[in-house]
Structure formats: C-alpha cells, structure tokens
Design an enzyme around this catalytic site. Sequence first.
Site, mmCIF file in Angstrom:
data_model
loop_
_atom_site.group_PDB
_atom_site.id
_atom_site.type_symbol
_atom_site.label_atom_id
_atom_site.label_comp_id
_atom_site.label_asym_id
_atom_site.label_seq_id
_atom_site.Cartn_x
_atom_site.Cartn_y
_atom_site.Cartn_z
ATOM 1 N N SER A 253 4.810 6.852 2.558
ATOM 2 C CA SER A 253 5.512 5.469 2.606
ATOM 3 C C SER A 253 4.888 4.335 1.940
ATOM 4 O O SER A 253 3.696 4.467 1.512
ATOM 5 C CB SER A 253 5.367 5.062 4.267
ATOM 6 O OG SER A 253 5.550 6.171 5.036
ATOM 7 N N ASN B 98 0.744 -1.246 -0.120
ATOM 8 C CA ASN B 98 0.250 0.039 0.030
ATOM 9 C C ASN B 98 0.921 1.439 0.031
ATOM 10 O O ASN B 98 2.003 1.218 0.682
ATOM 11 C CB ASN B 98 -0.886 -0.084 1.309
ATOM 12 C CG ASN B 98 -1.589 1.219 1.199
ATOM 13 O OD1 ASN B 98 -2.381 1.551 0.445
ATOM 14 N ND2 ASN B 98 -1.949 1.938 2.548
ATOM 15 N N ASP C 208 -2.190 0.463 8.173
ATOM 16 C CA ASP C 208 -1.010 1.238 7.886
ATOM 17 C C ASP C 208 0.080 0.817 8.852
ATOM 18 O O ASP C 208 0.933 1.756 9.316
ATOM 19 C CB ASP C 208 -1.390 2.710 8.267
ATOM 20 C CG ASP C 208 -2.517 2.966 7.069
ATOM 21 O OD1 ASP C 208 -2.379 2.757 6.016
ATOM 22 O OD2 ASP C 208 -3.206 4.214 7.487
ATOM 23 N N HIS D 117 0.887 5.229 1.369
ATOM 24 C CA HIS D 117 0.050 5.839 2.378
ATOM 25 C C HIS D 117 0.879 7.319 2.404
ATOM 26 O O HIS D 117 2.063 7.375 2.441
ATOM 27 C CB HIS D 117 0.197 5.324 3.700
ATOM 28 C CG HIS D 117 -0.491 5.826 4.991
ATOM 29 N ND1 HIS D 117 -1.850 5.946 4.905
ATOM 30 C CD2 HIS D 117 0.055 6.861 5.645
ATOM 31 C CE1 HIS D 117 -2.222 6.948 5.924
ATOM 32 N NE2 HIS D 117 -0.884 7.379 6.495
HETATM 33 C C1 GRF Z 1 -2.894 8.982 -2.416
HETATM 34 O O1 GRF Z 1 -2.531 10.223 -1.580
HETATM 35 C C2 GRF Z 1 -2.499 7.823 -1.511
HETATM 36 O O2 GRF Z 1 -1.515 7.714 -0.922
HETATM 37 C C3 GRF Z 1 -3.868 7.342 -0.679
HETATM 38 O O3 GRF Z 1 -4.736 7.850 -1.329
HETATM 39 C C4 GRF Z 1 -4.435 8.884 -2.335
HETATM 40 C C5 GRF Z 1 -4.878 8.180 -3.788
HETATM 41 O O4 GRF Z 1 -4.716 9.028 -5.033
HETATM 42 N N1 GRF Z 1 -3.934 6.179 -0.251
HETATM 43 P P1 GRF Z 1 -4.794 8.433 -6.284
HETATM 44 O O5 GRF Z 1 -6.116 7.818 -6.463
HETATM 45 O O6 GRF Z 1 -3.808 7.420 -6.653
HETATM 46 O O7 GRF Z 1 -4.859 9.603 -7.463
#
Ligand code: GRF
Length: 198
Positions: free
Chosen positions: A137, A108, A146, A110
């Site tokens: 991260s 994932n 997370d 984050h």
């Molecule tokens: C990103 O900030 C990611 O880290 C978080 O959700 C957002 C998703 O953005 N988990 P996208 O859909 O890839 O534009």
Amino acid sequence: MQEFFNIVVLISGKGTNLQALIDASHRSNYKISAVISDKAKAIGLNRAKISGIDTYVIEQGSFDSKLEFEESLATRISEINPQLIVLAGFMKVLGPQFVKLFRGKIINIHPSLLPEYPGLNTHQRVLKDKKKIHGVSVHLVTEDLDSGPIIAQNSVHVLPNDTVESLAKRVLEREHIIYPKVVESLAIGKIQLSDYDI
Ligand code: GRF
C-alpha cells in the site's frame, strides 16, 4: 526550462525503493532533490551519491530527544522545500509535530494491504494467518501509524510454498513498480493529495 516536481526521499536502509524511484525519474516529471537517511550506514545513501543526488544524514542519536531530531529533520527539509516527502523504508515513526508541519505532503510505502497488518513483520504475520492474498500500500502519512488514506495498492497471491523471504521478494517487486507510478501521478497532477480528507 522544464518545471520539475521536487521530492525528498527519506530512507533508513537498503534503499531499493529509492533505486526504483531514481531509475524511473529519468523518464518522469519528478526530481529527487535530496535523500535523507537517519542511519549513516544506509546502503541507500550510496545509491543516491552514485546518481549525483544530495545526501544528508540526520541520526537520532546525535540529539538529546526525538523531538530535537525531528526538528532538525524538519529544518533540513524546509530548506530543501520539496513538494513531496517520500518515505522509502524510513524506519522511524514520525511524531505529531513533524506530521502537522508537513501535513498532506508525506507519503509512505508499506508492505501489506492496509488496513490489514500495520506495523512490522507483515510477511511473517500474513503467513501465520494463512492468508491467500498479500500486497503493498502507498498511503498518506498522518499521526497514526500506517493509518492514513490509501492512495494505491497492489496485491500478490500467497503461494503454498512461500517463505517469508520469497513473499517479501515478490511484494518488494510490486513496491518498485507502484511507488514511482504514484509519485509520477502526483507530479503530473493525476492524483492530488489535497483531495484526501486528513
Ligand atoms: C520495504 O518493504 C518498505 O515497504 C518498507 O521497508 C522496506 C524498505 O525497503 N517500509 P528498501 O529500503 O526500499 O529496500
């Protein structure tokens, strides 16, 4: 024939990280076998379709329970049989059964320097706490939100005039760089998820 490292990308929304992964895939050793969204209206689905990638929508609302939703998700993923499941803005917290089934195969991204600021609204909280450094991260997904082992991080300075939007934009730019790099490192075996103790 070249052997590709097959990945499935899970999304819920805009899919800008998905786009970064698609763009980098043309010069990488991984192949996006499918994109699965838990939202039919996710813009990211169009990004996948434009690139000729198979897309699937599996919405929790179509099932009686979250467990059944996750079972359907797991069945679809098992059929595709990817080497890696990449969560890219996938807004569901995956339950223990799902995580156990694909243990050590889910990553994932984050928007914070974990273990600081797990959960939502990271940029707001960083600004409120007057932090000087923020970032992104990439981590292995475990049963705890997370909290899985961190694979890679990248930091940004918080500037005096930063707003949630400006900070989010800068962090997202870093996400788009780091995520394809991590996936490529996994594809070529530079990083091995089996090395992590989970
Ligand atoms: C990103 O900030 C990611 O880290 C978080 O959700 C957002 C998703 O953005 N988990 P996208 O859909 O890839 O534009």
